[in-house]
Design a protein around this motif. Structure first.
Motif, PDB file in Angstrom:
ATOM      1  N   LEU A  87     -11.189  46.148  34.375  1.00 50.81           N
ATOM      2  CA  LEU A  87     -10.079  45.782  35.250  1.00 50.81           C
ATOM      3  C   LEU A  87      -8.752  46.248  34.666  1.00 50.81           C
ATOM      4  N   ASN A  88      -8.525  45.985  33.380  1.00 50.71           N
ATOM      5  CA  ASN A  88      -7.250  46.369  32.764  1.00 50.71           C
ATOM      6  C   ASN A  88      -7.064  47.879  32.766  1.00 50.71           C
ATOM      7  N   ALA A  89      -8.136  48.618  32.465  1.00 46.73           N
ATOM      8  CA  ALA A  89      -8.036  50.077  32.463  1.00 46.73           C
ATOM      9  C   ALA A  89      -7.799  50.608  33.873  1.00 46.73           C
ATOM     10  N   THR A  90      -8.442  49.987  34.862  1.00 47.73           N
ATOM     11  CA  THR A  90      -8.251  50.407  36.246  1.00 47.73           C
ATOM     12  C   THR A  90      -6.832  50.108  36.717  1.00 47.73           C
ATOM     13  N   LEU A  91      -6.314  48.938  36.359  1.00 45.26           N
ATOM     14  CA  LEU A  91      -4.950  48.581  36.739  1.00 45.26           C
ATOM     15  C   LEU A  91      -3.943  49.580  36.175  1.00 45.26           C
ATOM     16  N   GLU A  92      -4.098  49.932  34.904  1.00 43.06           N
ATOM     17  CA  GLU A  92      -3.162  50.868  34.280  1.00 43.06           C
ATOM     18  C   GLU A  92      -3.303  52.266  34.861  1.00 43.06           C
ATOM     19  N   LEU A 114     -16.439  45.841  43.953  1.00 45.38           N
ATOM     20  CA  LEU A 114     -15.719  45.436  45.155  1.00 45.38           C
ATOM     21  C   LEU A 114     -14.812  44.242  44.858  1.00 45.38           C
ATOM     22  N   ASP A 115     -15.313  43.278  44.078  1.00 45.97           N
ATOM     23  CA  ASP A 115     -14.486  42.131  43.674  1.00 45.97           C
ATOM     24  C   ASP A 115     -13.304  42.594  42.827  1.00 45.97           C
ATOM     25  N   MET A 116     -13.581  43.492  41.886  1.00 40.41           N
ATOM     26  CA  MET A 116     -12.513  43.984  41.018  1.00 40.41           C
ATOM     27  C   MET A 116     -11.463  44.740  41.811  1.00 40.41           C
ATOM     28  N   PHE A 117     -11.904  45.508  42.790  1.00 42.72           N
ATOM     29  CA  PHE A 117     -10.937  46.262  43.577  1.00 42.72           C
ATOM     30  C   PHE A 117     -10.032  45.338  44.378  1.00 42.72           C
ATOM     31  N   ASP A 118     -10.573  44.217  44.859  1.00 45.04           N
ATOM     32  CA  ASP A 118      -9.724  43.221  45.528  1.00 45.04           C
ATOM     33  C   ASP A 118      -8.607  42.764  44.590  1.00 45.04           C
ATOM     34  N   LYS A 119      -8.924  42.576  43.308  1.00 45.00           N
ATOM     35  CA  LYS A 119      -7.914  42.153  42.338  1.00 45.00           C
ATOM     36  C   LYS A 119      -6.876  43.245  42.121  1.00 45.00           C
ATOM     37  N   VAL A 120      -7.329  44.496  42.062  1.00 44.32           N
ATOM     38  CA  VAL A 120      -6.394  45.607  41.865  1.00 44.32           C
ATOM     39  C   VAL A 120      -5.395  45.672  43.022  1.00 44.32           C
ATOM     40  N   VAL A 121      -5.872  45.517  44.240  1.00 44.89           N
ATOM     41  CA  VAL A 121      -4.987  45.545  45.403  1.00 44.89           C
ATOM     42  C   VAL A 121      -4.006  44.379  45.364  1.00 44.89           C
ATOM     43  N   SER A 122      -4.494  43.191  45.000  1.00 44.08           N
ATOM     44  CA  SER A 122      -3.610  42.019  44.981  1.00 44.08           C
ATOM     45  C   SER A 122      -2.557  42.128  43.882  1.00 44.08           C
ATOM     46  N   LEU A 123      -2.892  42.778  42.764  1.00 45.49           N
ATOM     47  CA  LEU A 123      -1.959  42.872  41.642  1.00 45.49           C
ATOM     48  C   LEU A 123      -1.052  44.096  41.732  1.00 45.49           C
ATOM     49  N   ASN A 124      -1.581  45.218  42.192  1.00 48.48           N
ATOM     50  CA  ASN A 124      -0.797  46.465  42.236  1.00 48.48           C
ATOM     51  C   ASN A 124      -0.262  46.797  43.614  1.00 48.48           C
ATOM     52  N   GLY A 125      -0.685  46.038  44.630  1.00 47.56           N
ATOM     53  CA  GLY A 125      -0.185  46.279  45.971  1.00 47.56           C
ATOM     54  C   GLY A 125      -1.031  47.275  46.746  1.00 47.56           C
ATOM     55  N   PHE A 131      -9.892  54.743  46.172  1.00 46.34           N
ATOM     56  CA  PHE A 131     -10.810  54.296  45.140  1.00 46.34           C
ATOM     57  C   PHE A 131     -12.219  54.750  45.492  1.00 46.34           C
ATOM     58  N   ARG A 132     -12.949  55.290  44.521  1.00 44.85           N
ATOM     59  CA  ARG A 132     -14.281  55.841  44.756  1.00 44.85           C
ATOM     60  C   ARG A 132     -15.339  55.030  44.013  1.00 44.85           C
TER      61      ARG A 132
END
Length: 297
Positions: A87-92, A114-125, A131-132
């Protein structure tokens, strides 16, 4: 192969277009390279983003599932990365503007992404990040629809079906295999962007073979298709291997369709109509043109 591509390009020998993805831990260097040189080093070499692996494969019993393998009791597969680290690497990577591609084959691995991507959208907008998920071979109920919620790319390889159709029942059970495997039509119905590829050299690189497989879902010698409800019509199969594959690399503005202003990359087929082509997909092309120039034969 980065050095090989740069050498080939410098010598004027490039005849294919490449979109390169680098290991996710290298994201700072990839980001710096893109900021320094742009995403397209030329019409031949494009910088895509970064890639990671969350699980293994079905054949090696290392794809990550909710339920254990039928032939290896107590074995659920492998989780190759800690989810917090991923998650942290994806966010950065996402913050730096890099496209992220992550390998997931088992149903649990796909759900975790899919769960992690929901978090990325909520945190990074919300943005056009494309995303692939690479392979997306086995999905839990409802997962195909979740791909469509954020327009996630399902980067799939139809010819892997030829390897798995005969063994999936033994590996994970017939009912699980038929419920979850290679859900091409369900992914499209759920709003996912379905992009075809080969995963060469693991499977055959030939696009016409992949199109034929997606339409028939038959192994050589089989009379009935495997999971017939997930067969694709010709139009959807062609789109997945052309404009959707280009979209999956942020290259649909220059590739994937015959439109004024795009590169003239196309093939000439030995068919006189799309109906004839669909009824008997040929095993060869008559000619290949790259950048408007004949490259084959």
């Amino acid at each position: 192969y980065w050095d090989v591509y740069e050498w080939a390009h410098s010598m004027g020998k490039m005849m294919i277009r490449v979109c390169l993805f680098f290991p996710m831990p290298t994201w700072p260097r990839v980001s710096d390279l893109i900021h320094e040189r742009g995403r397209s080093l030329s019409g031949w070499i494009h910088l895509g983003g970064v890639k990671a692996f969350l699980d293994g494969s079905l054949g090696s019993s290392s794809a990550w599932f909710y339920e254990p393998y039928e032939d290896v009791p107590g074995d659920y597969g492998l989780q190759l990365l800690d989810m917090d680290v991923l998650l942290n690497a994806t966010l950065e990577s996402d913050k730096s503007g890099l496209q992220v591609a992550i390998h997931a084959i088992g149903d649990k691995a796909n759900d975790m992404l899919l769960d992690m991507f929901d978090k990325v959208v909520s945190l990074n907008g919300t943005k056009d990040r494309r995303f692939r998920i690479e392979h997306a071979q086995h999905l839990s109920p409802g997962a195909a629809t979740r791909f469509g919620e954020h327009g996630i790319i399902a980067s799939v390889q139809p010819d892997h079906l030829l390897d798995d159709a005969d063994s999936a029942g033994r590996k994970i059970g017939v009912e699980r295999a038929e419920r979850s495997s290679y859900l091409f039509r369900s992914l499209l119905a759920g709003g996912a962007h379905l992009a075809f590829g080969s995963d060469w050299p693991v499977s055959d690189i030939y696009p016409l073979q992949a199109i034929r497989t997606a339409m028939s879902r038959k192994l050589p010698g089989w009379e009935a298709p495997w999971i017939s409800a997930e067969r694709l019509p010709l139009d959807d199969s062609l789109k997945a291997h052309t404009i959707s594959a280009a979209y999956a690399c942020f290259l649909d503005h220059v590739l994937g369709s015959l439109v004024e202003g795009k590169y003239a990359d196309f093939v000439v087929l030995p068919s006189t109509s799309w109906r004839e082509f669909a009824d008997d997909i040929p095993g060869h092309v008559l000619a290949t043109y790259v950048n408007g120039k004949q490259a084959y034969p």
